[in-house]
Design a protein around this motif. Structure first.
Motif, PDB file in Angstrom:
ATOM      1  N   ASP A   1       0.769  -1.215  -0.033  1.00 57.52           N
ATOM      2  CA  ASP A   1      -0.034   0.052   0.006  1.00 57.52           C
ATOM      3  C   ASP A   1       0.973   1.195   0.085  1.00 57.52           C
ATOM      4  O   ASP A   1       2.018   1.141   0.385  1.00 57.52           O
ATOM      5  CB  ASP A   1      -0.927   0.060   1.330  1.00 57.52           C
ATOM      6  CG  ASP A   1      -2.014   1.040   1.264  1.00 57.52           C
ATOM      7  OD1 ASP A   1      -2.110   1.453   0.029  1.00 57.52           O
ATOM      8  OD2 ASP A   1      -2.564   1.404   2.247  1.00 57.52           O
TER       9      ASP A   1
ATOM     10  N   ASP B   1      -7.438  -5.777   1.600  1.00 59.23           N
ATOM     11  CA  ASP B   1      -6.509  -6.539   0.728  1.00 59.23           C
ATOM     12  C   ASP B   1      -7.525  -7.622   0.511  1.00 59.23           C
ATOM     13  O   ASP B   1      -7.300  -8.790   0.804  1.00 59.23           O
ATOM     14  CB  ASP B   1      -5.195  -6.815   1.004  1.00 59.23           C
ATOM     15  CG  ASP B   1      -4.661  -7.880  -0.453  1.00 59.23           C
ATOM     16  OD1 ASP B   1      -5.272  -7.874  -1.427  1.00 59.23           O
ATOM     17  OD2 ASP B   1      -3.312  -8.491  -0.010  1.00 59.23           O
TER      18      ASP B   1
ATOM     19  N   PRO C   1      -6.247   0.333  -2.821  1.00 62.63           N
ATOM     20  CA  PRO C   1      -5.155  -0.524  -2.411  1.00 62.63           C
ATOM     21  C   PRO C   1      -3.895  -0.572  -3.675  1.00 62.63           C
ATOM     22  O   PRO C   1      -4.246   0.128  -4.887  1.00 62.63           O
ATOM     23  CB  PRO C   1      -5.787  -1.825  -2.324  1.00 62.63           C
ATOM     24  CG  PRO C   1      -6.966  -2.041  -3.395  1.00 62.63           C
ATOM     25  CD  PRO C   1      -7.425  -0.395  -3.051  1.00 62.63           C
TER      26      PRO C   1
ATOM     27  N   THR D   1      -4.523  -0.617   3.582  1.00 61.74           N
ATOM     28  CA  THR D   1      -5.678  -0.493   2.873  1.00 61.74           C
ATOM     29  C   THR D   1      -6.213  -1.997   2.886  1.00 61.74           C
ATOM     30  O   THR D   1      -5.389  -3.010   2.581  1.00 61.74           O
ATOM     31  CB  THR D   1      -5.665   0.232   1.529  1.00 61.74           C
ATOM     32  OG1 THR D   1      -5.418   1.396   1.804  1.00 61.74           O
ATOM     33  CG2 THR D   1      -6.913   0.064   0.727  1.00 61.74           C
TER      34      THR D   1
END
Length: 760
Positions: free
Chosen positions: A61, A329, A114, A327
């Motif tokens: 990220d 996943d 992401p 973020t």
């Protein structure tokens, strides 16, 4: 001799300031889901280390990977505070929701997105048998059953991540995985909490290209934005693979170094050399403060929060968003779009930075606010048609409004709450240049806005056209009030008061007097007949709620002081009694963190410790991430879901610090709110307002040493915790005066004073 020996014993734990092994994360297997992965980061890049199926996975990220398309509907001519007030008055609130709330749920962007992932095929290795995160060095180490080992870190000062495998086969190579931006756009909506499917963004799927020992992925986004992930590797010896990765974000007219160039340059060095540079930064970071507590759970969680804070904040990086550099996943957007939530999320995220002596990292907030200030001024003119400054409660990375529940998404007191961080950055550093260039301009513009937007009433008191208290009554018309709520009222009082204090410090007496007059024109806080703080006048707190917005005057604003005596104490005590009596059914994890700070201000060490223990036990995932809901399903909350956000984590650390040291009332108070059972404890170099570093220790339930160091010089006022004392060291002390249980010390810059209990 007795006191020299005591001093040496107390100094012993601080021979080195790094966290101890018991503070690390240590597991016997890799996590099987992304949000329980081992977290690594440097404020710009982040990685989560976990196992996806039969592959080791690095979720990658970068903090400025954003889809910045405007939120639909916010360019309507009706997007105005006075128009919203008219709809409330006309009982036509459904139209407001349709225009400015519904788009937030219906549209996938603007949002945080992401990066991608590195994967390594581990099918032939057997199970991972040992997984560790050393928070002192910010390095993850993994060992597998067949003897393969991994070391990996995200470089503390460079935009690179590193990995080193040993005992691997000659043909072992990394694989780069791209997020799936293609799919069924019409059936992929998950909502703001679950996160929309990435397909709803409508991107063309990026391409992955392999060139020898380098992999490159380029992903086009919205309106010319692209990002690039590059990974390269080498084999420095038999059975060894060493590599580095990076992500670069490319916006139109904003030059950025491509990730391919970054990894090409980084690969000229070695893992060992990069690791040495990396650990130097973390050694400096951990040297700033430390503590030891008799409660091992709270102590470990505090260190883990300090580690995460160091992983997501740098003075030059963007503000801490809901998940920062981690973020989701899972093929979806992060909870609540991973956005900039000034409802309380950004504010709570920076609560611990000041006392923990991490002002440089805290500057990521005030610096980012300065960079996006122009966007806030434009929004103020558009939505409020007013002078001065107010910013959206829900923002994009570049400061644009995102809509949502309009009460907090467009609250008139957002900048007032944010002004506290400018005040804290100044008052904990006593940096006059920062005060003049950044803090007072923000506070002044905020005060000017509040003067413009409020109106004098028949009784002479100033009133907002409509007011609310997030997030009471959610986004219903009943959430609005024609009276100032205690939330808005507290923030307005605070904004005028701090603007006055800053103007006085800058020798601007006319401006200071003006802000003082405006504060005096605000009505008093709304109290019930039992002297408890209400939501607003004649509206008591009667339903459990996650957001303690009606208690802002206690913490964080400190308008009500326990130190002021019986009147304030009665309000604080009764307000918290009501909060406790209603119970936690509507609370989230961050509620417990906030509660700990409130309890500490009320001198309730037992209550503060209990709230912190509950948070650590019930609202955190195994890797220490705050998951909002009660993960034990033990009745600590009616919420049992698990969206990951960071503000509860960092507010926890602030709660610990409030128990150990307070200075908001104009003097230094050590151990103001610790449980009676905490007999042995100490802390080093916690920072106070006035720019003093304080260290203190307790033995047998008594405070037996205090050291105060003046980073800027000036006067420190200390509440003496013992009847008699020995001065065991001093330098740069101009004068000392003791009166009514306080010692006032005048320091030169760099001066220090150490007192020990005389044990009368």
């Amino acid at each position: 001799m007795k006191y020299c020996l005591l001093f040496l014993l107390l100094a012993g734990p601080w021979a080195y300031a790094q966290p101890a092994p018991q503070h690390n994360l240590h597991f016997s297997t890799l996590a099987a889901v992304w949000d329980e992965g081992i977290p690594l980061g440097n404020g710009t890049l982040g990685a989560l280390i976990w196992q996806k199926g039969d592959h080791l996975r690095f979720s990658l990220d970068r903090s400025n990977l954003w889809d910045l398309r405007p939120m639909k509907g916010l360019n309507r001519p009706e997007f105005r505070y006075d128009w919203v007030a008219q709809q409330v008055q006309q009982n036509n609130y459904a139209l407001v929701q349709q225009y400015f709330d519904a788009p937030y749920e219906a549209q996938p962007a603007p949002c945080k997105i992401p990066g991608g992932a590195l994967e390594f095929d581990t099918r032939l290795w057997g199970a991972a048998t040992d997984v560790q995160l050393n928070i002192a060095t910010a390095e993850c180490r993994v060992q597998w059953k067949n003897g393969v080992t991994l070391r990996t870190f995200v470089h503390a000062t460079q935009p690179t991540g590193w990995f080193r495998f040993e005992n691997i086969a000659p043909d072992f190579v990394p694989q780069l995985r791209a997020p799936q931006y293609t799919g069924n756009k019409d059936q992929a909506a998950g909502g703001s909490i679950a996160g929309d499917d990435l397909a709803r963004l409508g991107y063309t799927q990026g391409t992955i290209n392999v060139h020898g020992q380098t992999i490159l992925y380029r992903q086009p986004g919205w309106n010319g934005f692209t990002y690039e992930i590059a990974v390269t590797w080498k084999r420095p010896g038999p059975g060894i693979l060493e590599g580095t990765w990076s992500i670069s974000a490319h916006y139109p007219r904003q030059p950025a170094t491509p990730a391919a160039n970054v990894v090409r340059s980084a690969s000229a060095t070695t893992y060992a050399n990069a690791y040495t540079q990396h650990t130097h930064w973390w050694q400096q970071y951990w040297s700033k403060s430390a503590l030891q507590l008799p409660d091992s759970t709270i102590e470990k969680q505090w260190y883990l929060e300090q580690y995460k804070f160091g992983s997501v904040a740098r003075s030059h990086t963007p503000v801490i968003t809901l998940q920062a550099v981690w973020t989701a996943d899972n093929g979806r957007l992060p909870p609540w779009k991973g956005d900039v939530h000034n409802d309380l999320n950004t504010q709570l995220s920076y609560w611990p930075a000041y006392t923990a002596n991490h002002l440089e990292e805290a500057a990521s907030f005030t610096n980012w606010l300065g960079k996006t200030k122009a966007a806030g001024e434009k929004y103020t003119r558009q939505y409020f048609t007013a002078a001065g400054l107010n910013v959206p409660g829900v923002q994009t990375l570049d400061g644009q409004a995102m809509g949502g529940w309009i009460q907090y998404a467009c609250s008139p007191t957002i900048s007032a709450w944010l002004s506290q961080h400018f005040y804290w950055q100044w008052s904990y550093s006593m940096d006059t240049a920062f005060l003049r260039r950044q803090a007072y301009p923000w506070a002044k513009a905020t005060a000017q806005f509040l003067e413009s937007v409020t109106r004098p009433q028949a009784n002479g008191k100033r009133q907002l056209p409509i007011s609310s208290s997030p997030e009471f009554n959610d986004n219903d018309i009943s959430a609005w009030s024609y009276q100032n709520t205690n939330y808005d009222l507290s923030l307005m009082k605070y904004a005028f008061r701090t603007a006055q204090e800053m103007a006085t410090a800058l020798s601007l007496p006319q401006e200071a007097a003006h802000w003082q007059t405006l504060e005096a024109a605000l009505p008093p806080l709304a109290l019930g007949t039992d002297q408890s703080l209400q939501i607003k006048e004649n509206t008591p707190y009667t339903t459990s709620h996650r957001h303690f917005s009606h208690l802002m005057s206690i913490y964080p604003l400190g308008l009500l002081h326990w130190e002021n005596g019986a009147a304030d104490q009665a309000i604080i005590r009764r307000s918290l009694q009501v909060l406790d009596s209603i119970g936690p059914q509507g609370w989230c994890g961050y509620s417990y963190s906030w509660l700990a700070n409130l309890k500490a201000r009320a001198r309730d060490g037992e209550g503060a410790a209990r709230a912190l223990q509950t948070f650590a036990k019930a609202f955190c995932l195994p890797n220490s991430f705050h998951a909002n809901g009660d993960q034990t399903k033990s009745g600590y909350s009616g919420f049992t879901y698990r969206p990951f956000t960071l503000e509860g984590n960092f507010a926890f650390a602030a709660g610990v610090q409030e128990m150990l040291l307070q200075s908001y009332a104009g003097y230094i108070h050590v151990f103001p709110a610790v449980p009676d059972s905490w007999k042995e404890m100490n802390f080093r170099d916690l920072r106070t307002q006035g720019a003093f570093l304080v260290s203190a220790g307790r033995t047998g339930g008594q405070t037996d040493n205090i050291t105060i160091r003046a980073t800027q010089g000036g006067k420190a006022r200390l509440l003496l915790p013992f009847h008699t004392w020995i001065i065991s060291g001093e330098k740069g002390v101009i004068s000392r005066k003791v009166k009514d249980g306080f010692m006032e010390i005048s320091f030169r810059k760099g001066g220090h004073l150490t007192l020990h209990n005389g044990y009368e």
